[in-house]
Write a protein that holds these residues in place. Structure first.
Motif, short mmCIF file in Angstrom:
data_model
loop_
_atom_site.label_atom_id
_atom_site.label_comp_id
_atom_site.label_asym_id
_atom_site.label_seq_id
_atom_site.Cartn_x
_atom_site.Cartn_y
_atom_site.Cartn_z
N SER A 135 48.20 31.24 60.31
CA SER A 135 48.42 32.19 59.41
C SER A 135 49.34 33.41 59.95
N LEU A 136 49.06 33.67 61.13
CA LEU A 136 49.78 34.63 61.86
C LEU A 136 51.42 34.40 62.19
N ALA A 137 51.57 33.13 62.43
CA ALA A 137 52.88 32.54 62.68
C ALA A 137 53.54 32.66 61.45
N GLY A 138 53.21 32.70 60.10
CA GLY A 138 54.08 33.00 59.08
C GLY A 138 54.98 31.94 58.86
N ASP A 139 56.27 32.63 58.47
CA ASP A 139 57.63 31.89 58.17
C ASP A 139 58.26 31.22 59.64
N ALA A 199 53.77 23.51 59.12
CA ALA A 199 52.42 23.89 58.81
C ALA A 199 51.47 23.04 58.57
N ARG A 200 52.09 21.89 57.46
CA ARG A 200 51.14 20.97 56.79
C ARG A 200 50.61 19.95 57.91
N GLN A 201 51.50 19.70 59.17
CA GLN A 201 50.91 18.86 59.98
C GLN A 201 50.13 19.53 61.04
N LEU A 202 50.15 21.01 61.36
CA LEU A 202 49.39 21.68 62.16
C LEU A 202 47.84 21.71 61.33
N LYS A 203 47.91 22.18 59.96
CA LYS A 203 46.68 22.33 59.46
C LYS A 203 45.93 21.09 59.28
N THR A 204 46.84 19.83 59.04
CA THR A 204 46.06 18.41 59.13
C THR A 204 45.43 18.31 60.70
N ALA A 205 46.06 18.60 61.54
CA ALA A 205 45.28 18.17 62.94
C ALA A 205 44.22 19.18 63.18
N GLY A 257 55.13 25.01 66.01
CA GLY A 257 55.16 24.04 65.13
C GLY A 257 54.86 22.64 65.76
N ASP A 258 54.12 22.73 66.92
CA ASP A 258 53.99 21.46 67.78
C ASP A 258 52.39 20.78 67.52
N ALA A 259 52.42 20.17 66.42
CA ALA A 259 51.14 19.68 66.06
C ALA A 259 50.63 18.52 67.03
N GLY A 260 51.50 17.84 67.79
CA GLY A 260 51.17 16.97 68.50
C GLY A 260 50.30 17.62 69.86
N THR A 261 50.65 18.86 70.26
CA THR A 261 50.10 19.35 71.55
C THR A 261 48.88 19.95 71.06
N ALA A 265 52.95 46.31 73.03
CA ALA A 265 54.42 46.82 73.16
C ALA A 265 55.47 46.12 71.90
N LEU A 266 54.81 45.01 71.42
CA LEU A 266 55.45 44.23 70.22
C LEU A 266 54.82 43.98 69.08
N GLY A 267 53.47 44.24 69.24
CA GLY A 267 52.74 43.94 67.94
C GLY A 267 52.50 42.32 67.99
N PRO A 268 51.24 42.14 67.23
CA PRO A 268 50.59 40.73 67.41
C PRO A 268 51.68 39.61 67.07
N ALA A 269 52.41 39.82 65.98
CA ALA A 269 53.12 38.79 65.47
C ALA A 269 54.36 38.44 66.55
N VAL A 270 54.87 39.29 66.93
CA VAL A 270 56.03 38.98 67.89
C VAL A 270 55.62 38.60 69.19
N ALA A 271 54.29 38.84 69.65
CA ALA A 271 53.85 38.72 70.93
C ALA A 271 53.33 37.36 70.88
#
Length: 294
Positions: free
Chosen positions: A264-268, A275-281, A235-239, A221-227
């Motif tokens: 990458s899909l989450a984009g801006d 993004a830096r914290q998530l990539k590091t985790a 942006g929750d790197a801790g979880t 219904a919405l497409g991957p990015a919106v869904a």
């Protein structure tokens, strides 16, 4: 009315031949199988055609379907060319999802129009396939004139034809494999993780598979990015880090790879710092696995 010859009347070959007959726009010429018994059985289901045991015995036809295993298509094409029964202008096509039309090059050299038609459908049971085939997407590629005729064929049997870009068959098949095969693997990994949480199997099935179905509806219904929802798009790197600390060893590598793709899909929607914290985790988990392996 055009004539169709079928080489390899397995589940797919039988199904397409029967659909062609039922359309009223095609007649079946010859049906070639490994044995007279299997050919006769196929004819009983198709409702038309003649048994052929040698390629040279096949009658003239407008369309030739090579419904044999992928590993046999090249060899059958060579043998069919040697039999010299295909006329200039005949359409010869296979139904492989992974191989391109050019595997039929020996027949093209003799003047045949070569192509491939792949229905995105599971032909587990021909009788059921005939009843449920309507609306099936059919990927077509190859010679332009052959594709035009196969578009007509696909529409006649109830399919929805669409064209693939030249050289696009590999990407097409990879897309289907990821969507179908990897979804099953993802479900298995999710269920195993749910069991690790102490959730009973019946409840885990309801929980995980129900959420997957709901998500598929949202994607449609919405497409991957919106869904997309969840800790990464928030942006929750801790979880994410806590997930990696508790999931089983076999789940960590897939989680990391899918996490990076999700980022990458989450984009801006994710800030640069998030993004830096998530990539590091996610990449630290990879480093930890490599270190423990040494």
């Amino acid at each position: 009315m055009k004539t169709l010859n079928v080489i390899g009347p397995g589940r797919l070959g039988q199904s397409l031949a029967r659909l062609a007959v039922d359309s009223g726009q095609y007649q079946i010429g010859g049906v070639l199988a490994r044995s007279e018994q299997s050919a006769a059985k196929a004819l009983a289901f198709i409702g038309a055609g003649q048994v052929c045991l040698q390629l040279a015995d096949l009658p003239p036809a407008d369309l030739w379907l090579l419904a044999v295993p992928d590993s046999s298509i090249a060899a059958v094409a060579v043998e069919l060319a040697a039999a010299q029964v295909v006329k200039t202008g005949d359409v010869v096509f296979h139904a492989s999802g992974a191989l391109e039309a050019n595997i039929l090059a020996p027949l093209q050299a003799q003047g045949a129009l070569i192509a491939s038609l792949h229905p995105a459908f599971s032909f587990a049971d021909p009788a059921r396939a005939v009843l449920t085939f309507f609306g099936t997407p059919c990927a077509i590629e190859g010679n332009a004139a052959a594709c035009k005729l196969l578009n007509q064929f696909a529409q006649a049997i109830g399919g929805v034809p669409f064209a693939l870009a030249e050289g696009g068959k590999g990407a097409y098949h990879a897309a289907l494999s990821m969507a179908a095969n990897y979804l099953v693997t993802l479900a298995d990994l999710s269920l195993k993780t749910a069991h690790q949480a102490g959730i009973a199997p019946e409840m885990a099935n309801s929980l995980v598979l129900g959420l997957m179905q709901q998500t598929l509806h949202n994607i449609q219904a919405l497409g991957p990015a919106v869904a997309l929802t969840g800790p990464i798009v928030r942006g929750d790197a801790g979880t994410v880090q806590r997930h990696l600390e508790v999931v089983g060893e076999n789940q960590q590598a897939p989680y990391r790879v899918m996490g990076l793709a999700t980022l990458s899909l989450a984009g801006d929607r994710v800030s640069p710092e998030q993004a830096r914290q998530l990539k590091t985790a996610l990449t630290q988990a990879e480093h930890a696995l490599c270190t423990s392996g040494n």
